[in-house]
Design an enzyme around this catalytic site. Structure first.
Site, PDB file in Angstrom:
ATOM      1  N   GLU A 198     -25.849  21.200 -34.133  1.00 54.60           N
ATOM      2  CA  GLU A 198     -26.595  21.896 -35.195  1.00 54.60           C
ATOM      3  C   GLU A 198     -25.657  22.352 -36.292  1.00 54.60           C
ATOM      4  OE1 GLU A 198     -28.751  25.404 -34.088  1.00 54.60           O
ATOM      5  OE2 GLU A 198     -29.550  24.492 -32.277  1.00 54.60           O
ATOM      6  N   GLU A 225     -28.034  27.230 -26.420  1.00 57.87           N
ATOM      7  CA  GLU A 225     -27.086  28.332 -26.639  1.00 57.87           C
ATOM      8  C   GLU A 225     -27.185  29.423 -25.571  1.00 57.87           C
ATOM      9  OE1 GLU A 225     -27.983  29.627 -30.577  1.00 57.87           O
ATOM     10  OE2 GLU A 225     -26.794  28.047 -31.498  1.00 57.87           O
TER      11      GLU A 225
HETATM   12  C1  GAL Z   1     -28.996  28.341 -33.782  1.00 59.33           C
HETATM   13  C2  GAL Z   1     -30.145  28.061 -32.841  1.00 59.33           C
HETATM   14  C3  GAL Z   1     -31.307  27.431 -33.564  1.00 59.33           C
HETATM   15  C4  GAL Z   1     -31.614  28.205 -34.814  1.00 59.33           C
HETATM   16  C5  GAL Z   1     -30.372  28.268 -35.659  1.00 59.33           C
HETATM   17  C6  GAL Z   1     -30.549  28.937 -36.993  1.00 59.33           C
HETATM   18  O1  GAL Z   1     -28.097  29.235 -33.275  1.00 59.33           O
HETATM   19  O2  GAL Z   1     -29.762  27.197 -31.816  1.00 59.33           O
HETATM   20  O3  GAL Z   1     -32.414  27.404 -32.712  1.00 59.33           O
HETATM   21  O4  GAL Z   1     -32.061  29.476 -34.465  1.00 59.33           O
HETATM   22  O5  GAL Z   1     -29.376  28.947 -34.948  1.00 59.33           O
HETATM   23  O6  GAL Z   1     -30.560  30.287 -36.967  1.00 59.33           O
END
Ligand code: GAL
Length: 654
Positions: free
Chosen positions: A300, A146
Site C-alpha cells: 500500500e 497490519e
Molecule cells: C493503511 C491501512 C489501509 C488504509 C490506509 C490509509 O494503514 O492498511 O486500510 O486505512 O492505511 O489510511
C-alpha cells in the site's frame, strides 16, 4: 515468481454493484493494473452470521478479474470482525490500558488473545483456503491487515501469566529479573501478576518490556495460525501480511518476516518534498532488510492525498512515480496502493485512490495510467525464478524492537528519547550523502559490513554486546550513540557506568547522563542538543569535546582502536549537518563515499545476474549522475554523466 511488476491496489467490490465491477475492470485495463488485493475488511460480507458464508459475490469477482487477466492477492478479513461477532463474544473485544472495553464501530476491534476471535479467524481462513486455494486468479495470500491491536483485560492477563510462566518457570526468578522488591511489587502467586494496565504512577519497566514481547508474540501466533492453514490448502502460493512502516512498534517485524513467504509493507510518508522521499527510502531499505535482501512487496501507498492528523499531505503524480521507483529499486516486486476506487462514504472516505471521486477524467486518474504504463515497460525489474540478493551495501544500522520499546519507557532521564527519530535521522544523513544502507538485527551476523551503526540501543544482552565486540575486534567499524548498552535485555542497568555493555569496546565510562535544553556546542564547531554525557576516557581518544556549559572541556565524540577495528561514540544528539559530517568522515576512513546525494539518488539493484541503476531526481533543479548502460524507457545508451531533469528519473540496465 513474477515476470511483470505488480501494479494495482486494495479493491473492495463488496461496496459496489456488479455494474461498477464491470466499469472497474475497464478502468483497470486502461491503467495496466494487473493485481488487486481483495477481501481486506470484507468479513461481514463473507460471513454475515456465525458459520453462514456468502462467497458467491467473491466467486464472481475473482472469475471476472481472472478472465480479464488481473491477478488477485486474496486477504483474510480478520482485521475487522463483524458486529454479530462482537455481540456474541464480548470478551473478544479489545480493552485499552485504561480498562475501557472498545465497542464495534471502527476496525481492528478484536482481542488477539481471545480464543473466540482466534477460532473465528481460523474458520474464515479455512473456508477461504478451501474455496480459493486453487483459483487461477490467486497470486498471493494476504493474512489480516497490519497486525497491531494490543489489548489488556482479563483474557490477556491469563495469557500473559502463561507466557511468563513459560519464560521464568517460577515466580522467584521473575521477582528477581523484574526487581519487584522495588515499590513492594513482590509476587507470591501467579494470580497476582497482571498485564501492565494503567497504573497510579510509573510502571515497572522490566514488566512493560516483557509485556511488549508477549503482545508481539501473540500477534505473530495469530498470523502463523492462519498462514499454516492457507499453506495447507494451496500449493506454492506465497503468504504475506502487510507491515505498517515505519511508525508501528507493536510487533517484531524481524520475527514476522521469518514467518512469511514474502515481506510486504504499507508506507505513507508524512513530509513533503525531499524529506518525504527520504522517508520512502527508509521504508524501502527496512523492507528489503527484513526480507533478508530478497524481493518484497509494497502492498500500500497513497496516490495523492496522504492521511495525516492535521491536513492531508498532497503528493504530485511525479512524486508518486518517483516514490514507486524508490521502492522498486530497493526490491519491491511492484507498486500497489490503498485503494483502487474512492468509497461513497465510510471512515476513510477522503483517502486518495487510483480512481478518485471525480472519476476518470482527472489528472489523478491520468497519473494512475501514467504509472501503469511506465511499470508495464519495466518488467525486467521483476525477478523470475528463485529470488536473489537485491543490494550490496557496506553499511548497516542496527534496528530492533526491544531498543524502540526500551526508549519508549516512562521514567527515562528524558521523556522524549526518540529511538525511531534517531534511527531516521541517521538513515537520512546517509541517504542525503548518497550512501546505501541496510538494517540489521543485533542477533544477526554483523561481519559482512564495513561499518555498523548502533543508535540508542539501550538494552543489549551479553551475547549481543559480545557480538559487537567481536565485530570491532576483527576489524569492523562501529558508531554507537548515547545511552546505548545501558541495560541488559531485561532492562537491568549494567553496573559500573551507563553504556556498560559497550564500555570495553568503546574505551569509555559514562559517569552520568546530562539531558539538556537548548543548544550545545562542540569544540569542532558542531551543534547538538537534548542530551549529553559525562564521559571518562578508558582507552578512547577525544574527537570533539563539549565547549561551554557544565561539561566544558570533557569529551563528546570519541574514537577507540579495539583489536583490528575502531569504535566511535556519539554522546550527544548532533544536529543534522553535524551528524552527516561526522558519519561521512567515519565512512571515508572505511573507503566508502556516496553517489550523488542531496535529493538526487542512485540506487543499484540486482535482478538475478543483471544489474540496474535507478537514478531519481527529487529536487527542483536538473542533476547530473554517472550511469552506464541502456535506458529501459528510451533505449538510449549512457556511458557516463547523464542529466536528469528536476523531478525526473532514469532507469538503466548495465
Ligand atoms: C493503511 C491501512 C489501509 C488504509 C490506509 C490509509 O494503514 O492498511 O486500510 O486505512 O492505511 O489510511
Amino acid at each position: 515468481m513474477a515476470s511483470e511488476l505488480l501494479y494495482g491496489g486494495d479493491y473492495n467490490p463488496e461496496q459496489y454493484s456488479p455494474a461498477v465491477w464491470a466499469e472497474d475492470v475497464r478502468l483497470m485495463k486502461a491503467a495496466r493494473v494487473n493485481t488487486v488485493t481483495v477481501g481486506v475488511f470484507a468479513w461481514s460480507s463473507l460471513e454475515p452470521n456465525e458459520g453462514v458464508f456468502t462467497f458467491d459475490w467473491l466467486d464472481d469477482v475473482l472469475d471476472l478479474l481472472h478472465v480479464n487477466g488481473i491477478g488477485v492477492i486474496l486477504a483474510t478479513p480478520t482485521a475487522s470482525p463483524p458486529p454479530w461477532f462482537s455481540l456474541a463474544h464480548p470478551e473478544a473485544l479489545p480493552v485499552t490500558a485504561d480498562g475501557v472495553r472498545l465497542l464495534h464501530g471502527s476496525r481492528d476491534t478484536y482481542n488477539p488473545a481471545a480464543e473466540a476471535y482466534r477460532h473465528a479467524a481460523r474458520r474464515i481462513a479455512t473456508e477461504m483456503g478451501r474455496r480459493y486455494g486453487t483459483h487461477p486468479a490467486l497470486r498471493m495470500w494476504h493474512v489480516h491487515n497490519e497486525y497491531g491491536t494490543v489489548s489488556f483485560g482479563p483474557v490477556v492477563d491469563a495469557e500473559f501469566r502463561l507466557w511468563l510462566e513459560r519464560k521464568y518457570g517460577a515466580l522467584p526468578r521473575l521477582n528477581d529479573v523484574w526487581n519487584t522488591a522495588f515499590w513492594s511489587q513482590r509476587y507470591g502467586r501467579w494470580a497476582e501478576v497482571f498485564a501492565p494496565q494503567a497504573t497510579q504512577y510509573l510502571g515497572n519497566p522490566a514488566q512493560l518490556l516483557d509485556f511488549r514481547r508477549f503482545a508481539a508474540e501473540l500477534l505473530l501466533t495469530a498470523f502463523a495460525e492462519q498462514a499454516d492453514i492457507l499453506r495447507s490448502l494451496s500449493s506454492g502460493i506465497p503468504v504475506t501480511t502487510n507491515f505498517m512502516l515505519p511508525t508501528w512498534l507493536h510487533y517484531d517485524q524481524w520475527a514476522f518476516a521469518e514467518a512469511e513467504d514474502l515481506v510486504s509493507i504499507d508506507d505513507y510518508p508524512s513530509e513533503p518534498g525531499v524529506d518525504g522521499h527520504a522517508q520512502a527510502a527508509f521504508s524501502g531499505d527496512l523492507a528489503r532488510s527484513l526480507a533478508g535482501n530478497r524481493p518484497w512487496l509494497l502492498m500500500e501507498q497513497a496516490t495523492n492525498l496522504i492521511y495525516r492528523s492535521d491536513a492531508m499531505l498532497v503528493r504530485s503524480t511525479q512524486d508518486m512515480i518517483r516514490s514507486s521507483l524508490q521502492y522498486i529499486a530497493r526490491g519491491s516486486l511492484g507498486a500497489l496502493f490503498f485503494q483502487w476506487r474512492a468509497p461513497r462514504t465510510g471512515a476513510e472516505v477522503f483517502h486518495s485512490s487510483m480512481v478518485p471521486h471525480s472519476g476518470e477524467d482527472t489528472d489523478q486518474f491520468r497519473g494512475t495510467v501514467q504509472l501503469g504504463e511506465l511499470l508495464a515497460g519495466l518488467s525486467e525489474l521483476a525477478p523470475e525464478g528463485p529470488p536473489g540478493p537485491v543490494a550490496e551495501n557496506r553499511v548497516a544500522i542496527l534496528w530492533y524492537p526491544e531498543a524502540w520499546w526500551a526508549a519508549d519507557t516512562r521514567g527515562l532521564p528524558r521523556a522524549d528519547l526518540d529511538y525511531s527519530g534517531l534511527v531516521h535521522q541517521v538513515h537520512r544523513a546517509l541517504w542525503l550523502a548518497g550512501v546505501g544502507v541496510d538494517f540489521i538485527h543485533p542477533d544477526q551476523d554483523l561481519t559482512g559490513y564495513d561499518v555498523v551503526l548502533l543508535p540508542l540501543a539501550i538494552p543489549l544482552s551479553d551475547t549481543q554486546a559480545g557480538a559487537v565486540e567481536d565485530y570491532v575486534g576483527s576489524g569492523g567499524r562501529l558508531v554507537a550513540w548515547y545511552f546505548s548498552g545501558t541495560t541488559d535485555e531485561n532492562f537491568s542497568v549494567v553496573p559500573a557506568g551507563y553504556g556498560g555493555q559497550l564500555a570495553r569496546v568503546l574505551g569509555i565510562r559514562v559517569q552520568m547522563v546530562h539531558p539538556v535544553d537548548g543548544v550545545l556546542t562542540l569544540t569542532d564547531g558542531s551543534t547538538a542538543g537534548r542530551w549529553s554525557e559525562h564521559l571518562d576516557l578508558r582507552g578512547a581518544e577525544t574527537v570533539a569535546g563539549y565547549s561551554g556549559g557544565t561539561l566544558d572541556g570533557k569529551p563528546a565524540l570519541t574514537r577507540h582502536s579495539f583489536g583490528r577495528g575502531t569504535a566511535h561514540y556519539v554522546s550527544t544528539h548532533l544536529d543534522d549537518d553535524a551528524l552527516r559530517g561526522h558519519l561521512v568522515a567515519v565512512l571515508a576512513d572505511a573507503g566508502i563515499s556516496g553517489r550523488a546525494g542531496d535529493g538526487l539518488e542512485v540506487i543499484d539493484r540486482r535482478v538475478g545476474d543483471t544489474r540496474f541503476s535507478i537514478a531519481l531526481n527529487h529536487t527542483d533543479a536538473p542533476g547530473t549522475v554517472a550511469v552506464y548502460g541502456t535506458d529501459l524507457v528510451t533505449g538510449h545508451s549512457h556511458a557516463g554523466p547523464a542529466v536528469i531533469p528536476a523531478g525526473g528519473y532514469l532507469i538503466v540496465r548495465a
